[in-house]
Design a protein around this motif. Structure first.
Motif, mmCIF file in Angstrom:
data_model
loop_
_atom_site.group_PDB
_atom_site.id
_atom_site.type_symbol
_atom_site.label_atom_id
_atom_site.label_comp_id
_atom_site.label_asym_id
_atom_site.label_seq_id
_atom_site.Cartn_x
_atom_site.Cartn_y
_atom_site.Cartn_z
ATOM 1 N N ILE A 111 1.025 -1.687 -0.140
ATOM 2 C CA ILE A 111 0.019 -0.026 -0.241
ATOM 3 C C ILE A 111 1.043 1.621 0.295
ATOM 4 O O ILE A 111 0.767 2.382 -0.408
ATOM 5 C CB ILE A 111 -0.606 -0.196 0.875
ATOM 6 C CG1 ILE A 111 -2.264 -1.182 0.670
ATOM 7 C CG2 ILE A 111 -1.463 1.157 1.398
ATOM 8 C CD1 ILE A 111 -2.759 -1.110 2.053
ATOM 9 N N GLU A 112 1.853 1.549 0.763
ATOM 10 C CA GLU A 112 3.143 2.594 0.825
ATOM 11 C C GLU A 112 3.174 3.111 -0.030
ATOM 12 O O GLU A 112 3.396 3.547 -0.302
ATOM 13 C CB GLU A 112 4.324 2.369 2.406
ATOM 14 C CG GLU A 112 4.777 3.291 2.140
ATOM 15 C CD GLU A 112 5.697 2.861 3.193
ATOM 16 O OE1 GLU A 112 6.621 3.791 3.870
ATOM 17 O OE2 GLU A 112 5.076 2.144 4.388
ATOM 18 N N SER A 113 4.032 2.033 -0.901
ATOM 19 C CA SER A 113 5.019 1.828 -1.966
ATOM 20 C C SER A 113 3.745 1.968 -3.612
ATOM 21 O O SER A 113 4.161 2.598 -4.939
ATOM 22 C CB SER A 113 5.190 0.703 -2.950
ATOM 23 O OG SER A 113 4.460 -0.543 -3.591
ATOM 24 N N SER A 114 2.274 1.990 -3.335
ATOM 25 C CA SER A 114 1.476 2.242 -4.773
ATOM 26 C C SER A 114 0.603 3.745 -4.556
ATOM 27 O O SER A 114 0.630 4.241 -5.124
ATOM 28 C CB SER A 114 0.132 1.615 -3.951
ATOM 29 O OG SER A 114 0.267 0.426 -4.126
ATOM 30 N N ILE A 115 1.524 5.000 -3.512
ATOM 31 C CA ILE A 115 1.082 6.354 -3.236
ATOM 32 C C ILE A 115 2.174 7.000 -4.136
ATOM 33 O O ILE A 115 3.968 6.607 -3.698
ATOM 34 C CB ILE A 115 1.716 6.213 -1.278
ATOM 35 C CG1 ILE A 115 0.849 5.818 -0.566
ATOM 36 C CG2 ILE A 115 1.601 8.517 -1.103
ATOM 37 C CD1 ILE A 115 0.895 6.340 1.044
ATOM 38 N N SER A 116 1.325 7.613 -4.692
ATOM 39 C CA SER A 116 2.613 8.204 -5.815
ATOM 40 C C SER A 116 2.092 9.948 -5.639
ATOM 41 O O SER A 116 0.821 10.398 -5.344
ATOM 42 C CB SER A 116 2.231 8.292 -7.001
ATOM 43 O OG SER A 116 0.122 8.025 -7.138
ATOM 44 N N GLY A 117 2.425 10.764 -6.029
ATOM 45 C CA GLY A 117 1.932 12.008 -6.624
ATOM 46 C C GLY A 117 2.946 13.130 -6.022
ATOM 47 O O GLY A 117 3.928 12.595 -4.969
ATOM 48 N N SER A 118 2.845 14.849 -5.811
ATOM 49 C CA SER A 118 4.012 15.635 -4.847
ATOM 50 C C SER A 118 3.301 15.289 -3.808
ATOM 51 O O SER A 118 2.147 15.146 -3.103
ATOM 52 C CB SER A 118 3.882 16.729 -5.756
ATOM 53 O OG SER A 118 2.869 17.156 -5.785
ATOM 54 N N ALA A 119 3.689 15.868 -2.099
ATOM 55 C CA ALA A 119 3.182 16.378 -0.689
ATOM 56 C C ALA A 119 2.655 15.108 -0.211
ATOM 57 O O ALA A 119 4.001 14.745 0.054
ATOM 58 C CB ALA A 119 2.265 17.303 -1.065
ATOM 59 N N GLN A 120 1.736 15.080 -0.374
ATOM 60 C CA GLN A 120 1.336 13.661 0.737
ATOM 61 C C GLN A 120 0.780 12.728 0.214
ATOM 62 O O GLN A 120 1.068 12.049 0.284
ATOM 63 C CB GLN A 120 0.119 14.492 1.759
ATOM 64 C CG GLN A 120 0.328 15.127 3.462
ATOM 65 C CD GLN A 120 -0.980 15.662 4.023
ATOM 66 O OE1 GLN A 120 -1.810 14.928 2.972
ATOM 67 N NE2 GLN A 120 -0.530 15.363 5.265
ATOM 68 N N GLY A 121 0.279 13.416 -1.421
ATOM 69 C CA GLY A 121 0.590 11.651 -2.998
ATOM 70 C C GLY A 121 -0.557 10.919 -2.158
ATOM 71 O O GLY A 121 -2.250 11.760 -1.649
ATOM 72 N N GLY A 122 -0.846 10.152 -2.584
ATOM 73 C CA GLY A 122 -2.248 9.638 -3.075
ATOM 74 C C GLY A 122 -1.849 8.039 -3.546
ATOM 75 O O GLY A 122 -1.582 7.619 -4.273
ATOM 76 N N ILE A 123 -3.551 6.983 -3.367
ATOM 77 C CA ILE A 123 -3.547 5.834 -3.993
ATOM 78 C C ILE A 123 -4.972 5.904 -4.811
ATOM 79 O O ILE A 123 -5.225 6.550 -4.887
ATOM 80 C CB ILE A 123 -3.934 5.124 -2.489
ATOM 81 C CG1 ILE A 123 -2.653 5.104 -1.370
ATOM 82 C CG2 ILE A 123 -4.312 3.325 -3.343
ATOM 83 C CD1 ILE A 123 -2.959 4.249 -0.883
ATOM 84 N N ASN A 124 -4.324 5.277 -5.847
ATOM 85 C CA ASN A 124 -5.390 5.055 -7.386
ATOM 86 C C ASN A 124 -5.552 4.180 -7.864
ATOM 87 O O ASN A 124 -5.265 3.280 -6.774
ATOM 88 C CB ASN A 124 -5.426 6.297 -8.328
ATOM 89 C CG ASN A 124 -3.151 5.518 -8.895
ATOM 90 O OD1 ASN A 124 -3.067 4.563 -9.460
ATOM 91 N ND2 ASN A 124 -2.908 6.408 -9.405
ATOM 92 N N LYS A 125 -6.891 3.760 -8.505
ATOM 93 C CA LYS A 125 -7.467 2.906 -8.759
ATOM 94 C C LYS A 125 -5.985 1.286 -9.244
ATOM 95 O O LYS A 125 -6.066 0.591 -9.292
ATOM 96 C CB LYS A 125 -8.251 2.653 -9.277
ATOM 97 C CG LYS A 125 -9.599 3.309 -9.144
ATOM 98 C CD LYS A 125 -10.707 3.401 -9.944
ATOM 99 C CE LYS A 125 -11.426 3.964 -9.182
ATOM 100 N NZ LYS A 125 -13.066 3.995 -9.519
ATOM 101 N N SER A 126 -4.988 1.956 -10.104
ATOM 102 C CA SER A 126 -3.640 1.385 -10.461
ATOM 103 C C SER A 126 -3.567 -0.264 -9.081
ATOM 104 O O SER A 126 -3.047 -1.146 -9.552
ATOM 105 C CB SER A 126 -2.777 1.723 -10.125
ATOM 106 O OG SER A 126 -1.965 1.670 -9.172
ATOM 107 N N ILE A 127 -4.099 0.405 -7.685
ATOM 108 C CA ILE A 127 -3.912 -1.099 -6.824
ATOM 109 C C ILE A 127 -4.324 -2.249 -7.387
ATOM 110 O O ILE A 127 -3.691 -3.370 -6.792
ATOM 111 C CB ILE A 127 -3.714 -0.313 -5.102
ATOM 112 C CG1 ILE A 127 -5.815 -0.122 -5.124
ATOM 113 C CG2 ILE A 127 -3.470 0.753 -4.995
ATOM 114 C CD1 ILE A 127 -6.309 0.432 -3.701
ATOM 115 N N LYS A 128 -5.408 -2.128 -8.374
ATOM 116 C CA LYS A 128 -6.249 -3.163 -8.455
ATOM 117 C C LYS A 128 -5.241 -3.910 -9.381
ATOM 118 O O LYS A 128 -4.773 -5.540 -8.785
ATOM 119 C CB LYS A 128 -6.932 -2.793 -9.187
ATOM 120 C CG LYS A 128 -8.214 -2.157 -8.940
ATOM 121 C CD LYS A 128 -9.643 -2.627 -9.282
ATOM 122 C CE LYS A 128 -9.602 -1.842 -10.742
ATOM 123 N NZ LYS A 128 -11.091 -1.362 -11.414
#
Length: 435
Positions: free
Chosen positions: A148-165
Motif C-alpha cells: 500500500i505504501e509503495s502505491s502512494i504516488s504524487g507530490s506532497a502527501q501523495g495519493g493512492i489510485n485505482k492502479s492498486i488493483k
C-alpha cells in the motif's frame, strides 16, 4: 482448534508462501473499487441527524472506526449515490491526506446506513473468490502495508489510485482456509470491540451519576440551597466554589525523544497525542529506553492518572483519558497525577475536567486553537462538595473506573496476541486445519 507448522514453501515476488497457496492480484478478488463524495456546499450540507459519512480522520491505525466526530449528510444524498455506500464485509482504505493507508473492516454498516467520502476507497470483495475479512487481514499485515505504501504516488502527501488493483499482490490460500484464518483473528478483534463497548457504557454510567449529583443536584434537592454569585446559580449549602488550581496541581508532560536510538530496546511506555482515544483509556504507547528517560529528565506518572491534550491538532481537544499503566507523557499533554492525596478526587476531577475543556473549546469556537494554557484551566471555578459527599461518589464510581482499566489491560493483551498470530497465519507459517 487444530494447528500445524508449515514446512514446505515456495518463493514468490512478494515473499515465501506454502506450496499449495497462490498469488493473486487485488483486482481479481474485488467486485468493485469505489470512492465516495460529499454534497456540494460542504459544511452547509451537513445534517446532524443524517447519514454517517466516513473519512480518513474516522479510521484508527488499529483498523477500528472512531465515529464521534463523523460528518452526517441528508439521506436523500445517500439514496442518490451510485458508489460509496458501505455494506457488511467492505474494506475501507484511506487514499490520500494525512491518514493515507489506514484500513478498516466493516463487520456491519454503522447505524445500518453509512457512506465514505472522497478520501476513502471502498473495497468490495468478490465473495466467490475471497473471504473479505481474510483480505483485510492480509492488507493489514506488514507485506500488505508495504505494498500500500509503495502505491502512494504524487507530490506532497501523495495519493493512492485505482492502479492498486493491478499493483497489489495478495497471498491466496484456499477459501476454506481463508475463512479459518479470519475466524481465529476476528475472535480477538471481536473481543476487543466488546470490551471497548463495555468501557464506553461504564464511562457513560459514571458520567450520568456525576451529572445527577454535581450538575442537577438530584440527591440533595431536599436540602438547603444558597445563591452563589461566582457561578450565578443556587448551590447546596456548605459546598465551596474554588478555582481548579486551588484543588489540584496540573502538570505538563516532557519533551519527546527525537532520535531513533532512544527507542532501541525501549521498555518504558511513552504516551503521545496519537495514543489518546474517545474511550476513557489510553490504548497504546511508544516505548523508550532508560537513556531517553535520563536524557530528557522525564517524569513517570502512575496508573490511574488523568491526561488530556493541551496542544496540537484541534481535532483531539476535549479528550480526557486515564492511564491504564505507569507511563511517561509528551509535553503536548497535561496530567493530573494519581497521588495518595488525590485518590478521593480522581473520578470527580475526570468529569469536571471534561466539562472545563468543552467550555474552553466553545469559548474559542471559530478561531485557531494551537494550545490550551494550563493556567486557563486552573483558573476555572468549580463547585467542590464536602469530603463526605466526595467519599460517597468515589465509593460509587471507583469500581466502574477500575473495571475500565482492567478492560483496557485485557484489550492490550488481546491485541498483542492477535498481532503475534496475524503474520504467522496470513503468511502460512502456522496452518489452521480445524476451527
Amino acid at each position: 482448534m487444530k494447528f500445524r507448522w508449515e514446512t514446505e514453501f515456495k518463493e514468490t515476488e512478494i515473499g515465501e508462501i506454502p506450496k499449495d497457496w497462490e498469488i493473486r492480484k487485488l483486482g481479481e478478488l474485488l467486485k468493485s473499487l469505489e470512492s465516495g463524495k460529499r454534497p456540494k456546499g460542504g459544511a452547509l450540507a451537513h445534517n446532524p441527524n443524517g447519514i454517517l459519512s466516513i473519512g480518513g480522520e474516522n479510521i484508527n491505525w488499529d483498523g477500528s472506526l472512531d465515529l464521534s466526530e463523523c460528518l452526517r449528510f441528508d439521506e436523500n444524498f445517500y439514496k442518490k449515490l451510485k458508489k460509496g455506500r458501505i455494506e457488511q464485509g467492505d474494506i475501507l482504505l484511506v487514499k490520500d491526506g494525512a491518514t493515507i493507508g489506514k484500513l478498516a473492516y466493516i463487520k456491519e454498516a454503522p447505524e445500518g446506513k453509512a457512506m465514505v467520502n472522497e478520501h476513502v476507497f471502498l473495497l468490495k470483495s468478490n465473495n466467490s473468490k475471497t473471504y473479505s475479512r481474510f483480505l483485510f487481514y492480509f492488507l493489514f499485515s506488514e507485506i500488505g502495508q508495504q505494498q500500500i505504501e509503495s502505491s502512494i504516488s504524487g507530490s506532497a502527501q501523495g495519493g493512492i489510485n485505482k492502479s492498486i488493483k493491478d499493483n497489489i499482490l495478495v497471498f491466496y490460500p484456499p477459501l476454506p482456509e481463508q475463512s479459518r484464518i479470519a475466524t481465529v483473528l476476528s475472535y480477538f478483534d471481536d473481543l476487543i470491540e466488546v470490551k471497548k463497548r463495555q468501557n464506553e457504557i461504564l464511562e457513560k454510567t459514571a458520567m450520568a451519576i456525576f451529572k445527577s449529583w454535581f450538575i442537577d443536584f438530584e440527591p440533595f434537592k431536599d436540602g438547603e440551597f444558597v445563591y452563589n454569585e461566582e457561578l450565578g446559580k443556587e448551590i447546596p449549602k456548605g459546598w465551596a466554589v474554588k478555582r481548579l488550581g486551588e484543588v489540584v496541581k496540573i502538570e505538563s508532560g516532557g519533551s519527546a525523544p527525537q532520535k531513533e536510538e532512544y527507542f532501541i530496546g525501549g521498555k518504558n511506555p511513552f504516551v503521545r497525542v496519537k495514543h489518546l482515544t474517545n474511550y476513557p483509556c489510553v490504548e497504546e504507547a511508544d516505548f523508550i529506553n532508560d537513556e531517553a528517560v535520563e536524557q530528557y529528565n522525564l517524569k513517570l506518572y502512575n496508573e490511574g492518572s488523568i491526561i488530556f491534550q493541551r496542544s496540537g491538532e484541534s481535532l483531539s481537544f476535549g479528550r480526557v483519558n486515564i492511564l491504564p499503566f505507569n507511563a511517561y507523557i509528551v509535553n503536548h499533554l497535561a496530567v493530573i497525577p494519581n497521588l495518595p492525596s488525590n485518590k478521593l478526587l480522581m473520578e470527580f476531577l475526570f468529569f469536571t475536567l471534561k466539562n472545563i475543556l468543552i467550555e474552553l473549546i466553545e469559548e474559542r469556537s471559530g478561531t485557531a486553537l494551537p494550545y490550551i494554557r494550563i493556567s486557563d484551566i486552573e483558573k476555572k471555578e468549580i463547585l467542590l462538595p464536602p469530603p463526605h459527599i466526595l467519599q460517597s461518589f468515589h465509593s460509587l464510581v471507583e469500581p466502574l473506573f477500575q473495571k475500565i482499566i482492567l478492560n483496557q489491560k485485557q484489550i492490550m493483551t488481546l491485541r498483542k496476541i492477535r498481532d503475534t498470530l496475524l503474520p504467522l497465519l496470513v503468511f502460512g507459517k502456522l496452518r489452521i486445519e480445524k476451527v
